[in-house]
Design a protein around this motif. Sequence first.
Motif, PDB file in Angstrom:
ATOM      1  N   LEU A  16       0.626  -1.210  -0.582  1.00  0.00           N
ATOM      2  CA  LEU A  16       0.353  -0.080  -0.245  1.00  0.00           C
ATOM      3  C   LEU A  16       1.161   1.521   0.308  1.00  0.00           C
ATOM      4  N   GLU A  17       1.811   1.200   0.906  1.00  0.00           N
ATOM      5  CA  GLU A  17       3.089   2.345   0.667  1.00  0.00           C
ATOM      6  C   GLU A  17       3.254   3.101  -0.657  1.00  0.00           C
ATOM      7  N   LYS A  18       3.581   1.669  -0.986  1.00  0.00           N
ATOM      8  CA  LYS A  18       4.167   1.438  -2.819  1.00  0.00           C
ATOM      9  C   LYS A  18       3.405   1.897  -3.670  1.00  0.00           C
ATOM     10  N   ILE A  19       2.273   1.932  -3.026  1.00  0.00           N
ATOM     11  CA  ILE A  19       0.709   2.575  -4.321  1.00  0.00           C
ATOM     12  C   ILE A  19       0.248   3.796  -4.173  1.00  0.00           C
ATOM     13  N   LYS A  20       0.623   4.160  -2.974  1.00  0.00           N
ATOM     14  CA  LYS A  20       0.847   5.213  -1.966  1.00  0.00           C
ATOM     15  C   LYS A  20       1.959   6.758  -2.936  1.00  0.00           C
ATOM     16  N   ASP A  21       2.365   6.337  -2.715  1.00  0.00           N
ATOM     17  CA  ASP A  21       3.974   6.681  -3.718  1.00  0.00           C
ATOM     18  C   ASP A  21       3.457   7.038  -5.057  1.00  0.00           C
ATOM     19  N   GLY A  22       2.660   6.697  -5.624  1.00  0.00           N
ATOM     20  CA  GLY A  22       2.484   6.428  -7.375  1.00  0.00           C
ATOM     21  C   GLY A  22       3.145   5.495  -7.867  1.00  0.00           C
ATOM     22  N   LYS A  23       3.799   4.649  -7.197  1.00  0.00           N
ATOM     23  CA  LYS A  23       4.855   3.317  -8.183  1.00  0.00           C
ATOM     24  C   LYS A  23       3.211   2.748  -8.327  1.00  0.00           C
ATOM     25  N   GLU A  24       3.340   2.023  -9.554  1.00  0.00           N
ATOM     26  CA  GLU A  24       3.563   1.291  -9.686  1.00  0.00           C
ATOM     27  C   GLU A  24       2.798   0.053  -9.216  1.00  0.00           C
ATOM     28  N   PRO A  25       2.018  -1.633  -8.778  1.00  0.00           N
ATOM     29  CA  PRO A  25       2.700  -2.754  -8.925  1.00  0.00           C
ATOM     30  C   PRO A  25       3.264  -3.462  -9.642  1.00  0.00           C
ATOM     31  N   SER A  26       3.287  -4.114  -8.629  1.00  0.00           N
ATOM     32  CA  SER A  26       4.090  -5.458  -9.655  1.00  0.00           C
ATOM     33  C   SER A  26       2.833  -6.455  -9.487  1.00  0.00           C
ATOM     34  N   GLU A  27       3.091  -7.566 -10.761  1.00  0.00           N
ATOM     35  CA  GLU A  27       2.809  -8.944 -10.526  1.00  0.00           C
ATOM     36  C   GLU A  27       2.620  -9.273  -9.367  1.00  0.00           C
ATOM     37  N   ASP A  28       3.237  -9.515  -8.348  1.00  0.00           N
ATOM     38  CA  ASP A  28       3.423  -9.951  -6.749  1.00  0.00           C
ATOM     39  C   ASP A  28       3.054  -9.437  -5.638  1.00  0.00           C
ATOM     40  N   ASP A  29       2.726  -7.609  -6.008  1.00  0.00           N
ATOM     41  CA  ASP A  29       2.260  -7.168  -5.339  1.00  0.00           C
ATOM     42  C   ASP A  29       1.097  -7.096  -5.142  1.00  0.00           C
ATOM     43  N   VAL A  30       0.337  -7.272  -6.785  1.00  0.00           N
ATOM     44  CA  VAL A  30      -1.740  -7.741  -7.271  1.00  0.00           C
ATOM     45  C   VAL A  30      -1.621  -9.266  -6.152  1.00  0.00           C
ATOM     46  N   LYS A  31      -1.135  -9.997  -6.981  1.00  0.00           N
ATOM     47  CA  LYS A  31      -0.920 -11.153  -6.340  1.00  0.00           C
ATOM     48  C   LYS A  31      -0.838 -10.779  -4.069  1.00  0.00           C
TER      49      LYS A  31
END
Length: 113
Positions: A16-31
């Motif tokens: 969530l922090e990664k997404i909040k920072d405006g970065k695109e989620p990786s496949e692993d993040d989505v999983k």
Amino acid sequence: MVQLAIFDYVRLMKTLEKIKDGKEPSEDDVKKIEEYKRRYTNRELPETVQVVLDKHKQAIEDKKLKAEVKEESEEEGIPFDIYQSIKSGILSGGVAFLSEFVKVKLQIRLLKK
């Protein structure tokens, strides 16, 4: 079980922090997010996370569709850009596009007579 819940929560928070920072989620993040949603159905994710997940899924679908259109264009022997324009015109314009096309063809034939 409590340790697993804490571990899942920590993984989710990092994502969530990664997404909040405006970065695109990786496949692993989505999983990770999907797994969290599956395990903890009674907990809701922030709306921004759901929006990011939806965009990610749409990007995957768009990529698949583009690959299909590219394959079709190669089978038809038509350059990809032209084939894509034709295909999108027919799909989005549908009957209206075809109707106009037929009208123009008929006008041309009548003018030749």
